[in-house]
Design an enzyme around this catalytic site. Structure first.
Site, PDB file in Angstrom:
ATOM      1  N   ASP A  45      35.060 -18.129  24.538  1.00  0.00           N
ATOM      2  CA  ASP A  45      34.845 -19.035  25.661  1.00  0.00           C
ATOM      3  C   ASP A  45      35.233 -20.453  25.280  1.00  0.00           C
ATOM      4  O   ASP A  45      34.788 -20.974  24.251  1.00  0.00           O
ATOM      5  CB  ASP A  45      33.368 -19.007  26.077  1.00  0.00           C
ATOM      6  CG  ASP A  45      33.068 -19.995  27.190  1.00  0.00           C
ATOM      7  OD1 ASP A  45      33.383 -19.677  28.348  1.00  0.00           O
ATOM      8  OD2 ASP A  45      32.532 -21.083  26.905  1.00  0.00           O
ATOM      9  N   TYR A  50      36.308 -29.495  26.386  1.00  0.00           N
ATOM     10  CA  TYR A  50      35.816 -29.473  25.007  1.00  0.00           C
ATOM     11  C   TYR A  50      36.753 -30.205  24.051  1.00  0.00           C
ATOM     12  O   TYR A  50      36.362 -30.570  22.938  1.00  0.00           O
ATOM     13  CB  TYR A  50      35.611 -28.034  24.520  1.00  0.00           C
ATOM     14  CG  TYR A  50      34.634 -27.220  25.315  1.00  0.00           C
ATOM     15  CD1 TYR A  50      33.776 -27.807  26.248  1.00  0.00           C
ATOM     16  CD2 TYR A  50      34.562 -25.839  25.153  1.00  0.00           C
ATOM     17  CE1 TYR A  50      32.884 -27.048  26.983  1.00  0.00           C
ATOM     18  CE2 TYR A  50      33.672 -25.070  25.891  1.00  0.00           C
ATOM     19  CZ  TYR A  50      32.842 -25.675  26.807  1.00  0.00           C
ATOM     20  OH  TYR A  50      31.969 -24.910  27.534  1.00  0.00           O
ATOM     21  N   LYS A  78      38.132 -23.240  31.513  1.00  0.00           N
ATOM     22  CA  LYS A  78      37.522 -23.852  32.692  1.00  0.00           C
ATOM     23  C   LYS A  78      38.325 -25.072  33.114  1.00  0.00           C
ATOM     24  O   LYS A  78      38.803 -25.833  32.265  1.00  0.00           O
ATOM     25  CB  LYS A  78      36.082 -24.290  32.388  1.00  0.00           C
ATOM     26  CG  LYS A  78      35.214 -23.215  31.757  1.00  0.00           C
ATOM     27  CD  LYS A  78      33.846 -23.752  31.383  1.00  0.00           C
ATOM     28  CE  LYS A  78      33.077 -22.753  30.546  1.00  0.00           C
ATOM     29  NZ  LYS A  78      33.545 -22.691  29.146  1.00  0.00           N
ATOM     30  N   HIS A 109      34.339 -25.761  36.087  1.00  0.00           N
ATOM     31  CA  HIS A 109      33.364 -26.158  35.069  1.00  0.00           C
ATOM     32  C   HIS A 109      32.098 -26.760  35.689  1.00  0.00           C
ATOM     33  O   HIS A 109      30.978 -26.376  35.347  1.00  0.00           O
ATOM     34  CB  HIS A 109      34.004 -27.156  34.098  1.00  0.00           C
ATOM     35  CG  HIS A 109      33.364 -27.194  32.761  1.00  0.00           C
ATOM     36  ND1 HIS A 109      34.053 -27.488  31.600  1.00  0.00           N
ATOM     37  CD2 HIS A 109      32.092 -26.964  32.369  1.00  0.00           C
ATOM     38  CE1 HIS A 109      33.220 -27.444  30.572  1.00  0.00           C
ATOM     39  NE2 HIS A 109      32.022 -27.132  31.021  1.00  0.00           N
TER      40      HIS A 109
END
Length: 309
Positions: A45, A50, A78, A109
């Site tokens: 994931d 990020y 996402k 997200h």
């Protein structure tokens, strides 16, 4: 490690246990992903937000070079909140960083729009330091674009993340494609049962993040977790991961150290007594108004979660 899978409303199989990459420091992610995938994890994931998808891609490439097949790894990304009006562009950026032609699941997200023309690609801010958010944005607009990218084949399934019951009830009547997944913070201190129940009713699979609470595992010392772990002669982390499998949900475990990555592969079958004890704990926190949500960015937006209303 459990090889259990669940079936999405698309007919695809999704692993019950996945490897998370949020808050993994630069320089650590590639090796951690390579190790996890090479040692049994079949779900990875990630997310554009990020800031580490390039390293995730390096780890996947290294694992594939060892003989792991791409089609055997379920990859999640996402679309970030600054790309919610240009979903395909966001997906293309993630695919380029990951070095992939497609992802298995692409999620919204968060259901808000941060200024796509702001002063930062991920976290644009106003002069006063607040997040630069477009307040008249309607989240179903993003879902229409998600449905469009599904048709391109660049993702095999689409879903949402951090969607409350309220937001799902706004989305579902206008959705042509029912989300395959809703990824939410979920653990005994935040059962979010109203979301779980609605998703079950609508055929939306729950994927749980932050199963230990947050960094440092604040739920490791919760009394019922400790008691059930002692009963099964396992660590509290095992109980917190097993909780989700018992609920029929996929759970994400995150670490960058080999021993923790290995340890997180251990799950046990919880019995009815265990489940009752965990549910009683959740119910007690709910009644006392002591639910704990550990992940709630300072967006200043009402997302419809009862514990944050």
């Amino acid at each position: 490690m459990t090889d259990r899978t669940f079936t999405l409303n698309t007919g695809a199989k999704i692993p019950a246990l996945g490897f998370g990459t949020w808050q993994s420091a630069p320089g650590e992610v590639a090796a951690a992903v390579e190790y996890a995938v090479s040692n049994g994890y079949r779900l990875v994931d990630g997310a554009y937000c990020y800031g580490n998808e390039q390293e995730v891609g390096q780890g996947l490439k290294a694992a594939f070079a060892k003989g792991i097949k791409r089609e055997d790894v379920f990859v999640v990304s996402k679309v970030w909140a600054t790309y919610n009006t240009r979903v395909e562009e966001g997906l293309d950026k993630s695919l380029k960083s990951l070095g992939l032609d497609y992802v298995d699941l692409f999620l919204v997200h968060w259901p808000l729009l941060m200024n796509p023309n702001g002063n930062d690609d991920r976290f644009p801010k106003l002069p006063n330091g607040e997040r630069d958010i477009i307040r008249d944005y309607q989240h179903p607009e993003t879902w229409r674009q998600m449905e469009a990218v599904l048709a391109t084949g660049k993702t095999k399934a689409i879903g949402v993340s951090n969607y409350s019951k309220k937001y799902l009830e706004e989305l579902l009547p206008v959705a042509k494609v029912v989300p395959a997944v809703n990824q939410i913070e979920n653990h005994p201190a935040l059962p979010q049962q109203e979301i779980v129940d609605l998703c079950r009713e609508k055929g939306i699979h729950i994927m749980a993040y932050s199963p230990f609470g947050s960094t440092g595992g604040p739920l490791f010392t919760a009394e019922p977790i400790v008691e059930i772990a002692a009963k099964h002669n396992v660590k509290p982390a095992t109980i917190l991961l097993s909780y989700h499998l018992a609920r029929g949900a996929t759970v994400l475990a995150k670490s960058v150290t080999a021993d923790r990555i290995e340890a997180n592969k251990t799950v046990v079958d919880l019995d009815a007594e265990d489940i009752k004890k965990l549910n009683d704990y959740s119910d007690k926190l709910t009644k006392e108004g002591k639910l704990q949500r550990f992940v709630y960015p300072p967006f200043g937006v009402e997302f419809g979660f009862p514990d944050k209303s």
